[in-house]
Motif scaffolding. Structure first.
Motif, PDB file in Angstrom:
ATOM      1  N   ARG B 267      99.610 -19.672  59.440  1.00 62.11           N
ATOM      2  CA  ARG B 267      99.115 -20.322  58.526  1.00 62.11           C
ATOM      3  C   ARG B 267      98.075 -19.260  57.675  1.00 62.11           C
ATOM      4  O   ARG B 267      98.373 -18.968  56.592  1.00 62.11           O
ATOM      5  CB  ARG B 267      98.678 -21.535  58.449  1.00 62.11           C
ATOM      6  CG  ARG B 267      99.641 -22.851  58.715  1.00 62.11           C
ATOM      7  CD  ARG B 267      99.023 -24.067  58.520  1.00 62.11           C
ATOM      8  NE  ARG B 267      98.061 -24.549  59.665  1.00 62.11           N
ATOM      9  CZ  ARG B 267      98.586 -25.067  60.699  1.00 62.11           C
ATOM     10  NH1 ARG B 267      99.770 -25.123  60.924  1.00 62.11           N
ATOM     11  NH2 ARG B 267      97.657 -24.911  61.814  1.00 62.11           N
ATOM     12  N   ALA B 268      97.202 -18.952  58.623  1.00 64.61           N
ATOM     13  CA  ALA B 268      96.183 -17.949  58.111  1.00 64.61           C
ATOM     14  C   ALA B 268      96.829 -16.828  57.484  1.00 64.61           C
ATOM     15  O   ALA B 268      96.132 -16.148  56.389  1.00 64.61           O
ATOM     16  CB  ALA B 268      95.261 -17.432  59.154  1.00 64.61           C
ATOM     17  N   LEU B 270      99.267 -16.141  55.714  1.00 67.04           N
ATOM     18  CA  LEU B 270      99.639 -16.508  54.324  1.00 67.04           C
ATOM     19  C   LEU B 270      98.858 -15.962  53.369  1.00 67.04           C
ATOM     20  O   LEU B 270      99.203 -15.741  52.084  1.00 67.04           O
ATOM     21  CB  LEU B 270      99.938 -17.894  54.184  1.00 67.04           C
ATOM     22  CG  LEU B 270     101.326 -18.853  54.941  1.00 67.04           C
ATOM     23  CD1 LEU B 270     101.109 -20.096  54.538  1.00 67.04           C
ATOM     24  CD2 LEU B 270     102.677 -17.996  54.653  1.00 67.04           C
ATOM     25  N   MET B 271      97.466 -16.132  53.470  1.00 72.88           N
ATOM     26  CA  MET B 271      96.599 -15.575  52.606  1.00 72.88           C
ATOM     27  C   MET B 271      96.319 -14.070  52.893  1.00 72.88           C
ATOM     28  O   MET B 271      95.535 -13.662  52.000  1.00 72.88           O
ATOM     29  CB  MET B 271      95.387 -16.120  52.756  1.00 72.88           C
ATOM     30  CG  MET B 271      95.379 -17.738  52.309  1.00 72.88           C
ATOM     31  SD  MET B 271      96.170 -17.887  50.555  1.00 72.88           S
ATOM     32  CE  MET B 271      95.722 -19.519  50.035  1.00 72.88           C
ATOM     33  N   GLN B 296      92.770 -12.225  47.126  1.00 68.23           N
ATOM     34  CA  GLN B 296      92.859 -12.636  45.793  1.00 68.23           C
ATOM     35  C   GLN B 296      93.425 -13.974  45.721  1.00 68.23           C
ATOM     36  O   GLN B 296      93.134 -14.612  44.725  1.00 68.23           O
ATOM     37  CB  GLN B 296      93.373 -11.431  44.959  1.00 68.23           C
ATOM     38  CG  GLN B 296      92.563 -10.384  44.608  1.00 68.23           C
ATOM     39  CD  GLN B 296      93.115  -9.676  43.535  1.00 68.23           C
ATOM     40  OE1 GLN B 296      94.214  -9.525  43.302  1.00 68.23           O
ATOM     41  NE2 GLN B 296      92.104  -8.873  42.793  1.00 68.23           N
ATOM     42  N   LEU B 297      94.405 -14.459  46.444  1.00 73.54           N
ATOM     43  CA  LEU B 297      95.033 -15.402  46.345  1.00 73.54           C
ATOM     44  C   LEU B 297      94.381 -16.601  46.730  1.00 73.54           C
ATOM     45  O   LEU B 297      94.580 -17.653  46.201  1.00 73.54           O
ATOM     46  CB  LEU B 297      96.157 -15.638  47.798  1.00 73.54           C
ATOM     47  CG  LEU B 297      97.203 -14.451  47.438  1.00 73.54           C
ATOM     48  CD1 LEU B 297      98.316 -14.434  48.475  1.00 73.54           C
ATOM     49  CD2 LEU B 297      98.241 -14.613  46.030  1.00 73.54           C
ATOM     50  N   GLY B 298      93.513 -16.550  47.546  1.00 68.76           N
ATOM     51  CA  GLY B 298      92.567 -17.781  48.043  1.00 68.76           C
ATOM     52  C   GLY B 298      91.966 -17.607  49.152  1.00 68.76           C
ATOM     53  O   GLY B 298      92.095 -16.477  50.194  1.00 68.76           O
ATOM     54  N   LYS B 299      91.490 -18.631  50.097  1.00 68.24           N
ATOM     55  CA  LYS B 299      90.914 -18.639  51.425  1.00 68.24           C
ATOM     56  C   LYS B 299      91.567 -19.790  52.340  1.00 68.24           C
ATOM     57  O   LYS B 299      91.878 -20.731  51.843  1.00 68.24           O
ATOM     58  CB  LYS B 299      89.430 -19.056  51.237  1.00 68.24           C
ATOM     59  CG  LYS B 299      88.628 -18.212  50.441  1.00 68.24           C
ATOM     60  CD  LYS B 299      87.024 -18.670  50.284  1.00 68.24           C
ATOM     61  CE  LYS B 299      86.497 -17.660  49.476  1.00 68.24           C
ATOM     62  NZ  LYS B 299      84.943 -18.028  49.271  1.00 68.24           N
ATOM     63  N   VAL B 300      91.528 -19.263  53.525  1.00 72.65           N
ATOM     64  CA  VAL B 300      92.004 -20.344  54.532  1.00 72.65           C
ATOM     65  C   VAL B 300      91.062 -20.273  55.612  1.00 72.65           C
ATOM     66  O   VAL B 300      90.676 -19.304  56.104  1.00 72.65           O
ATOM     67  CB  VAL B 300      93.512 -19.949  54.893  1.00 72.65           C
ATOM     68  CG1 VAL B 300      93.506 -18.510  55.332  1.00 72.65           C
ATOM     69  CG2 VAL B 300      93.997 -20.740  56.002  1.00 72.65           C
ATOM     70  N   LYS B 301      90.804 -21.481  56.367  1.00 75.35           N
ATOM     71  CA  LYS B 301      90.211 -21.741  57.482  1.00 75.35           C
ATOM     72  C   LYS B 301      90.918 -22.347  58.584  1.00 75.35           C
ATOM     73  O   LYS B 301      91.388 -23.606  58.102  1.00 75.35           O
ATOM     74  CB  LYS B 301      88.730 -22.279  57.312  1.00 75.35           C
ATOM     75  CG  LYS B 301      87.680 -22.166  58.320  1.00 75.35           C
ATOM     76  CD  LYS B 301      86.278 -22.909  57.982  1.00 75.35           C
ATOM     77  CE  LYS B 301      86.474 -24.536  58.015  1.00 75.35           C
ATOM     78  NZ  LYS B 301      85.451 -25.193  57.160  1.00 75.35           N
ATOM     79  N   GLU B 302      91.191 -21.891  59.657  1.00 78.40           N
ATOM     80  CA  GLU B 302      91.817 -22.679  60.661  1.00 78.40           C
ATOM     81  C   GLU B 302      91.112 -22.927  61.802  1.00 78.40           C
ATOM     82  O   GLU B 302      90.391 -21.942  62.252  1.00 78.40           O
ATOM     83  CB  GLU B 302      93.422 -22.224  61.034  1.00 78.40           C
ATOM     84  CG  GLU B 302      94.145 -21.883  60.102  1.00 78.40           C
ATOM     85  CD  GLU B 302      94.912 -23.087  59.999  1.00 78.40           C
ATOM     86  OE1 GLU B 302      95.018 -24.007  60.596  1.00 78.40           O
ATOM     87  OE2 GLU B 302      95.871 -23.474  58.609  1.00 78.40           O
TER      88      GLU B 302
END
Lengths: 367, 367
Positions: B267-268, B270-271, B296-302
């Motif tokens: 999942r992480a 993907l960004m 640039q697409l965004g942020k992710v936190k898992e």
């Protein structure tokens, strides 16, 4: 906007609406999905202007709102989330937050006001048909649609409703496919639907006897399933008067087993692939069909038992056109009607009168 | 040459030998399959010189002989024949005739005398291993093989037999995979096998406990299955002394659920796809692993539950390398050992000591 919904339902709705997103549009906003939250319903729209797909799902909506999010990225994120409740919320600065268990995504969303309006369809001329029948009728005709854009009207399939019958017709200049079903309606409708629309519709349709509602307007068609609406523009112009192309008489007629004939022609075409001519010769004899093909690769001869009414004939075809038809048909026994070596061949089921296929022969130098 | 054999057996033998035919050879005869009929046995050989696959089947041989036939065309013809006896016979003028029921093919064949000789392997150093184990060992290492040819030896997998153990080792400069099995032998062997050979072998191997015999010579390896022999050249040169790369000590170690970690990292990533950097950051804390990625697409936190021995650490990786390892491993619990943010990470099973994976971190500007 803020809502809570089930991951699985959301994933399903996204994957349906995504089918209309081609990524080929010049309008960047059309690479996104339009998401609207209102009254405990989420509406997701994908569109390439010509074709729009709208799907709905239930959700706990805490705050109404609309956003547009990149279709591919959103689809990937939702697909990979754990199968649990997903919370989606807009934050400041055009940020969309997606949370599920211990996963947290924040992405930039686009402005929903820039998304084009989907045509409004007045539900005036509505007909209903079983999903499985529509799916089958599309499959039975779509392969005959013209691939080039020389005559745009031929890139669509004609829907013709009259006399309690629905006919679907496709033709590309070399072959014609007509598939019919009886249909309880007093309406009279003629419309030509882009094959791209029908291709996507047939992916959404299920092999079930559940009904599909179809609404026609002057310029658009609406397919209405339970949670999904597909809206497509119609093709403009008049379709070819196909009935005048189909010969009513014939000089000889053969009956044969469909799968056996398909296998023979597929084998014969192995030798016909060179130079992409796909040329095979049919030598129709008493009780026997000889299928031959020659090329630099070698020669092949196939023999098939048939029942012949009429005089023997030699005729040649592009094997691809016969294979397409024989693969699509479903009955065990088929009939083929011929007039001469340079006239079209008509292929039908022996028992069930629901389709007519026409294939033009290839004229040989010695014909 | 003339023989009669079962279509299914012939199709199977052809499809196995075809795996060695790449169609990329400058020698036209290598686009063909070599077919030899002798003493009620048909031998079919496909080869690209480096790799040759020989398969055998029983047949009624009426006349011995050898031919070479175009591999693709022969495969297509046999595959499409009815499931019955097939008769194959050479006629005059280099013609090969294939008949089955009412199908008859004639093709031009090539001269078997032009086909290169397959290396003869003296069966002196033979070891035996279960097919399923070999298949698993290939799958566990082949993804770490170098893709570029800068150091040709790294495009192969090291086979190292000694001390009653088989080690298979692959490395590409960024990561290393070692997979080991105990192995009852007093032999001592070191050989580097091209990954292409092992890729094809693993398609032929079955998930069974039947034995596979492997013979080594100075320059070649022979894999011997029941009806199939695969002969490949070995890569020349010395493999990197991989044991000196694997650190023996570590400052911190975490234990985690493999599938949960795989899902978080996938999942992480993907960004992290933008610009193909695949960069993800691991923030290893007491009881908790935070995985983040920004673009640039965004942020992710898992967030993932872990057991930590040692001090917290922040370290960054190319997510692809971690995903490859975690996908390949099979145990539920894995351990990861770290020394610093710029030292390699070692990934192992918690319970079964049969593999060691090493992945280099990405050095961040603020490290």
């Amino acid at each position: 906007m803020k809502f809570l919904c089930q991951k699985n339902k959301l994933q399903e709705a996204i994957s349906i609406s995504q089918k209309a997103v081609t990524g080929k549009s010049t309008l960047p906003v059309l690479e996104g999905l339009f998401i609207s939250a209102k009254d405990d319903t989420i509406t997701i729209i994908g569109s390439d202007i010509d074709l729009s797909i709208e799907s709905k799902l239930e959700a706990n909506v805490f705050e109404n709102g609309n956003v547009v999010v990149d279709s591919k990225l959103l689809g990937e994120i939702i697909r990979r989330l754990p199968n649990d409740e997903v919370e989606i919320e807009t934050l400041e600065n055009n940020i969309l937050q997606i949370s599920c268990q211990k996963s947290n995504f924040t992405l930039v969303h686009l402005n929903a006001a820039d998304y084009p309006t989907i045509p409004h369809i007045d539900e005036d001329i509505v007909v209903s048909i079983e999903q499985s029948i529509m799916k089958n009728m599309i499959k039975s005709t779509i392969f005959s649609v013209a691939q080039d854009e020389t005559r745009p009207i031929l890139t669509g399939i004609l829907f013709e409703i009259s006399d309690n019958k629905l006919n679907m017709v496709a033709l590309d200049g070399y072959r014609l496919a007509v598939r019919s079903e009886s249909f309880d309606t007093d309406k009279k409708i003629t419309a030509v639907i882009p094959s791209k629309t029908l291709n996507e519709i047939s992916k959404i349709l299920e092999d079930s006897d559940e009904k599909l509602d179809i609404t026609f307007t002057q310029n658009h068609i609406l397919f209405n399933l339970k949670n999904t609406k597909v809206i497509s523009r119609l093709l403009e112009g008049e379709f070819i008067k196909y009935t005048s192309i189909i010969p009513e008489e014939y000089n000889l007629k053969i009956k044969a087993n469909r799968v056996d004939m398909l296998n023979c022609i597929e084998r014969a075409s192995l030798m016909a692939k060179e130079g992409n001519t796909n040329l095979i010769k049919l030598n129709i004899q008493e009780d026997n069909l000889l299928i031959t093909s020659n090329s630099q690769l070698g020669k092949v001869k196939e023999e098939l038992s048939i029942i012949l009414q009429g005089q023997p004939l030699q005729i040649a075809f592009n094997s691809k056109y016969l294979i397409d038809v024989l693969k699509t048909m479903e009955e065990e026994e088929i009939s083929m009607e011929f007039t001469s070596a340079v006239s079209p061949c008509i292929i039908k089921n022996v028992n069930i009168d629901n389709c007519i296929y026409l294939v033009l022969p290839v004229r040989l130098l010695n014909n």
